[in-house]
Design a protein around this motif. Sequence first.
Motif, PDB file in Angstrom:
ATOM      1  N   ALA A  21       5.510   3.327  46.487  1.00  0.00           N
ATOM      2  CA  ALA A  21       4.781   3.253  45.218  1.00  0.00           C
ATOM      3  C   ALA A  21       3.953   4.512  44.976  1.00  0.00           C
ATOM      4  O   ALA A  21       3.948   5.069  43.864  1.00  0.00           O
ATOM      5  N   ILE A  22       3.266   4.991  46.011  1.00  0.00           N
ATOM      6  CA  ILE A  22       2.418   6.180  45.862  1.00  0.00           C
ATOM      7  C   ILE A  22       3.265   7.423  45.599  1.00  0.00           C
ATOM      8  O   ILE A  22       3.001   8.191  44.674  1.00  0.00           O
ATOM      9  N   VAL A  23       4.320   7.612  46.406  1.00  0.00           N
ATOM     10  CA  VAL A  23       5.158   8.796  46.231  1.00  0.00           C
ATOM     11  C   VAL A  23       5.913   8.723  44.907  1.00  0.00           C
ATOM     12  O   VAL A  23       6.078   9.735  44.213  1.00  0.00           O
ATOM     13  N   GLY A  24       6.365   7.536  44.532  1.00  0.00           N
ATOM     14  CA  GLY A  24       7.053   7.392  43.246  1.00  0.00           C
ATOM     15  C   GLY A  24       6.162   7.727  42.070  1.00  0.00           C
ATOM     16  O   GLY A  24       6.624   8.247  41.055  1.00  0.00           O
ATOM     17  N   ALA A  25       4.859   7.450  42.205  1.00  0.00           N
ATOM     18  CA  ALA A  25       3.918   7.792  41.134  1.00  0.00           C
ATOM     19  C   ALA A  25       3.657   9.283  41.079  1.00  0.00           C
ATOM     20  O   ALA A  25       3.476   9.869  40.007  1.00  0.00           O
ATOM     21  N   GLY A  26       3.644   9.930  42.254  1.00  0.00           N
ATOM     22  CA  GLY A  26       3.348  11.365  42.292  1.00  0.00           C
ATOM     23  C   GLY A  26       4.552  12.250  42.077  1.00  0.00           C
ATOM     24  O   GLY A  26       4.424  13.375  41.583  1.00  0.00           O
ATOM     25  N   LEU A  27       5.738  11.747  42.447  1.00  0.00           N
ATOM     26  CA  LEU A  27       6.989  12.492  42.298  1.00  0.00           C
ATOM     27  C   LEU A  27       8.008  11.580  41.609  1.00  0.00           C
ATOM     28  O   LEU A  27       8.865  10.982  42.269  1.00  0.00           O
ATOM     29  N   PRO A  28       7.934  11.448  40.294  1.00  0.00           N
ATOM     30  CA  PRO A  28       8.782  10.492  39.581  1.00  0.00           C
ATOM     31  C   PRO A  28      10.269  10.807  39.727  1.00  0.00           C
ATOM     32  O   PRO A  28      10.669  11.974  39.872  1.00  0.00           O
ATOM     33  N   VAL A  29      11.075   9.763  39.689  1.00  0.00           N
ATOM     34  CA  VAL A  29      12.518   9.929  39.820  1.00  0.00           C
ATOM     35  C   VAL A  29      13.083  10.773  38.685  1.00  0.00           C
ATOM     36  O   VAL A  29      14.072  11.484  38.843  1.00  0.00           O
ATOM     37  N   ASP A  30      12.446  10.730  37.508  1.00  0.00           N
ATOM     38  CA  ASP A  30      12.973  11.455  36.351  1.00  0.00           C
ATOM     39  C   ASP A  30      12.338  12.829  36.178  1.00  0.00           C
ATOM     40  O   ASP A  30      12.346  13.394  35.084  1.00  0.00           O
ATOM     41  N   LEU A  31      11.816  13.412  37.257  1.00  0.00           N
ATOM     42  CA  LEU A  31      11.176  14.728  37.163  1.00  0.00           C
ATOM     43  C   LEU A  31      12.110  15.788  36.577  1.00  0.00           C
ATOM     44  O   LEU A  31      11.694  16.572  35.709  1.00  0.00           O
TER      45      LEU A  31
END
Length: 305
Positions: free
Chosen positions: A128-138
Motif C-alpha cells: 500500500a505504501i509503495v503503491g501510493a509513492g510509486l503508482p502503477v500508472d507512472l
Amino acid sequence: MVKLVLLHKAGSIYEDEPDRVYDFPRAYLKAVREAVGDWVVYYEPVKAGPRGYFAVAKIAQVIPKPRVEGRFLALIEAGSFLPFDHEVPRLVGGRAWEAGLMTQTGQVKKGGAQQLAVRRLPEAEFAAIVGAGLPVDLPEREARRYSATGEIDEGAAPFERPLIERLTSRAYRDIAFRRKVREAYDYRCAISGLRLRNGGGRPEVQAAHIRPVEHRGSDSVRNGLALSGTLHWMFDRGLLSVAEDWTVLVSRNKVPGEVVDRLILPGGKLWRPKDERDWPHPENLRWHRENVFGQRLLDGPTPWN
C-alpha cells in the motif's frame, strides 16, 4: 525474510546514505538480519521534517560497523534504491498506514512505536505504501503530462505489473528517476543554467546518472544531474565533470573554447537544487572524475561538428 520501515533523517550523525548503507544499533540486529534479501521503506521521523515515507530499497547484507562496538551496517543492494515519485504522508484520513502505529480504539500511538528506528512491515502495508509513492500508472502519467490534450489513448491503459516486478523494471525506474531529477533541478540544466521547453511545453532537459547503473550507480537523485542533451552526451563521454568545489571541469584538449563559452554557466559552477538533500553526492562525483573524466575516446562526430 521480512520487510521493514527504516527511519532516516538527512544530516544524521550516523553513516546513513539511503542508497548505500543504513547504520543501526545492536537492538535492531535480529530484525535487520531477517530482512536481508528483502525490501525496506524509508521514513523520515516527525522531528526531522515533513516527508513521511520517501523511498524503497533492498538489503543485501549486514556487517558489523568497523571500529564501532555495538553498531552494524545494512548494505543496500546496488541498483535497488528508488525514491518515491511523491512522498507518502504519515497519515491518511487521520489513520497511519501501519496498523502497529494505531491503538485498539483507532487512535494514532504517541511516541514508543513511532520512534523505533526499525519496524517490521507486513506485506499488505508495504504494498500500500509503495503503491501510493510509486503508482502503477507512472509511465502513463509522464506521457500524459505533456500531451496536447492531457489524455492518452484507451489502448495505453496502465499494465497492472506486479509490485516487485515494477520495482525491478529498468524502464519503470528510468521514468521515476527522470521525473525526480528534473523536478529537483526545476527542469534547469545544471551546467548551462538554461531552462528550455519545446513548443509543446515539454522540458528539453534530461536526467543523467553520475555513476552509471551498470557500474553500481543508484537511482537516487543524489546520483543524478539535469542536463541538456548535448551536455549529457559530453558528461557521459568524460568531456565534462564536476570538482569538489562544484566547478565544472572541461577536457579542454577535446572541447573547443567557443563550445565551453556557449554551453557552461558563467562563473563555471554547477547549478544545484534548492533542497540541499538533492545535491550530487561527493562520492558519486569523485567516481565520475576518477573513472570517466578524460578517459573516453571519441568515436564519430561530436555535437558541435
